[in-house]
Design a protein around this motif. Structure first.
Motif, PDB file in Angstrom:
ATOM      1  N   UNK A  44     -26.278 -14.438  98.989  1.00 53.50           N
ATOM      2  CA  UNK A  44     -27.006 -13.191  99.241  1.00 53.50           C
ATOM      3  C   UNK A  44     -26.600 -12.106  98.265  1.00 53.50           C
ATOM      4  N   UNK A  45     -25.520 -12.294  97.534  1.00 53.83           N
ATOM      5  CA  UNK A  45     -25.060 -11.294  96.562  1.00 53.83           C
ATOM      6  C   UNK A  45     -26.001 -11.224  95.367  1.00 53.83           C
ATOM      7  N   UNK A  46     -26.297 -10.010  94.933  1.00 54.93           N
ATOM      8  CA  UNK A  46     -27.186  -9.785  93.787  1.00 54.93           C
ATOM      9  C   UNK A  46     -28.504 -10.542  93.939  1.00 54.93           C
ATOM     10  N   UNK A  47     -29.027 -10.540  95.145  1.00 51.55           N
ATOM     11  CA  UNK A  47     -30.260 -11.242  95.454  1.00 51.55           C
ATOM     12  C   UNK A  47     -31.271 -10.211  95.962  1.00 51.55           C
ATOM     13  N   UNK A  48     -32.408 -10.114  95.309  1.00 53.47           N
ATOM     14  CA  UNK A  48     -33.424  -9.110  95.668  1.00 53.47           C
ATOM     15  C   UNK A  48     -33.910  -9.246  97.109  1.00 53.47           C
ATOM     16  N   UNK A  90     -27.195  -5.419  99.514  1.00 51.54           N
ATOM     17  CA  UNK A  90     -26.493  -5.346  98.241  1.00 51.54           C
ATOM     18  C   UNK A  90     -26.278  -3.914  97.774  1.00 51.54           C
ATOM     19  N   UNK A  91     -27.249  -3.039  98.035  1.00 46.18           N
ATOM     20  CA  UNK A  91     -27.069  -1.624  97.701  1.00 46.18           C
ATOM     21  C   UNK A  91     -25.892  -1.036  98.483  1.00 46.18           C
ATOM     22  N   UNK A  92     -25.796  -1.377  99.765  1.00 44.35           N
ATOM     23  CA  UNK A  92     -24.703  -0.867 100.592  1.00 44.35           C
ATOM     24  C   UNK A  92     -23.367  -1.457 100.141  1.00 44.35           C
ATOM     25  N   UNK A  93     -23.355  -2.746  99.814  1.00 43.91           N
ATOM     26  CA  UNK A  93     -22.134  -3.380  99.303  1.00 43.91           C
ATOM     27  C   UNK A  93     -21.683  -2.679  98.031  1.00 43.91           C
ATOM     28  N   UNK A  94     -22.617  -2.459  97.108  1.00 45.00           N
ATOM     29  CA  UNK A  94     -22.284  -1.806  95.839  1.00 45.00           C
ATOM     30  C   UNK A  94     -21.782  -0.382  96.059  1.00 45.00           C
ATOM     31  N   UNK A  95     -22.402   0.331  96.983  1.00 40.72           N
ATOM     32  CA  UNK A  95     -21.987   1.704  97.293  1.00 40.72           C
ATOM     33  C   UNK A  95     -20.547   1.742  97.813  1.00 40.72           C
ATOM     34  N   UNK A  96     -20.246   0.881  98.750  1.00 36.43           N
ATOM     35  CA  UNK A  96     -18.897   0.864  99.328  1.00 36.43           C
ATOM     36  C   UNK A  96     -17.880   0.368  98.300  1.00 36.43           C
ATOM     37  N   UNK A  97     -18.260  -0.621  97.500  1.00 35.53           N
ATOM     38  CA  UNK A  97     -17.359  -1.133  96.463  1.00 35.53           C
ATOM     39  C   UNK A  97     -16.996  -0.042  95.462  1.00 35.53           C
ATOM     40  N   UNK A 103     -16.227  -6.878  99.009  1.00 39.81           N
ATOM     41  CA  UNK A 103     -16.679  -6.175 100.223  1.00 39.81           C
ATOM     42  C   UNK A 103     -17.074  -7.124 101.351  1.00 39.81           C
ATOM     43  N   UNK A 104     -17.871  -8.170 101.108  1.00 39.45           N
ATOM     44  CA  UNK A 104     -18.163  -9.077 102.229  1.00 39.45           C
ATOM     45  C   UNK A 104     -16.908  -9.725 102.827  1.00 39.45           C
ATOM     46  N   UNK A 155     -22.248  -0.161 109.033  1.00 41.19           N
ATOM     47  CA  UNK A 155     -23.294   0.095 108.034  1.00 41.19           C
ATOM     48  C   UNK A 155     -23.686  -1.211 107.336  1.00 41.19           C
ATOM     49  N   UNK A 156     -22.699  -2.023 107.008  1.00 38.19           N
ATOM     50  CA  UNK A 156     -22.984  -3.312 106.384  1.00 38.19           C
ATOM     51  C   UNK A 156     -23.723  -4.241 107.342  1.00 38.19           C
ATOM     52  N   UNK A 157     -23.317  -4.257 108.585  1.00 37.49           N
ATOM     53  CA  UNK A 157     -23.979  -5.076 109.597  1.00 37.49           C
ATOM     54  C   UNK A 157     -25.461  -4.698 109.707  1.00 37.49           C
ATOM     55  N   UNK A 158     -25.717  -3.396 109.761  1.00 39.76           N
ATOM     56  CA  UNK A 158     -27.107  -2.930 109.852  1.00 39.76           C
ATOM     57  C   UNK A 158     -27.882  -3.179 108.561  1.00 39.76           C
ATOM     58  N   UNK A 159     -27.236  -3.003 107.418  1.00 39.46           N
ATOM     59  CA  UNK A 159     -27.900  -3.212 106.128  1.00 39.46           C
ATOM     60  C   UNK A 159     -28.325  -4.671 105.944  1.00 39.46           C
ATOM     61  N   UNK A 160     -27.665  -5.566 106.651  1.00 37.10           N
ATOM     62  CA  UNK A 160     -28.035  -6.990 106.594  1.00 37.10           C
ATOM     63  C   UNK A 160     -29.229  -7.302 107.485  1.00 37.10           C
TER      64      UNK A 160
END
Length: 131
Positions: free
Chosen positions: A52-56, A62-69, A79-80, A121-126
């Motif tokens: 799921x990483x870097x997957x459109x 991925x936006x949320x992962x990148x933001x937190x990272x 992050x995951x 936030x990550x849970x919801x972003x998924x």
């Protein structure tokens, strides 16, 4: 992406599919008995689909992962794993890589701790909803 074991604990007494206890509450039992659960291939979302990483298909996540990272100063791949490590059941991820550089980036997850807000936030972003 395979978070059914976590969903049933969030959705207790709800009349939705995520509330169905399909595993006999193994996660909660193991947490209470101090038994380690292993999360195999935590980046994979399907056998043929890849990660799921870097997957459109998972842009919001991925936006949320990148933001937190960026905020934590770690590679996005950490992050995951930090999300898994933050769970009170002390889940042990089995990342399945033999690439030393990737493994080094993944290990940075142990240097940070997500806040509860970041975790949810990550849970919801998924694409998950909270009751």
């Amino acid at each position: 992406m395979h978070k059914g074991i976590i969903d049933s604990g969030f959705n207790v007494n709800m009349k939705i599919d995520q509330s169905i206890d399909r595993d006999g509450n193994v996660l909660e039992y193991c947490r209470l008995k101090n038994i380690t659960i292993q999360a195999w291939s935590p980046f994979q979302y399907g056998f043929f689909e890849g990660t799921f990483l870097d997957n459109e298909k998972f842009k919001e996540l991925n936006d949320k992962i990148d933001e937190i990272a960026a905020k934590k100063g770690v590679p996005s791949i950490a992050i995951p794993i930090a999300w898994i490590l933050r769970h009170p059941a002390k889940i042990q991820p089995i990342v399945g890589t033999t690439n030393p550089a990737r493994l080094k980036d993944i290990c940075k997850a142990s240097e940070i701790e997500l806040t509860r807000e970041e975790w949810y936030e990550l849970y919801r972003a998924a694409g998950n909803k909270l009751p």
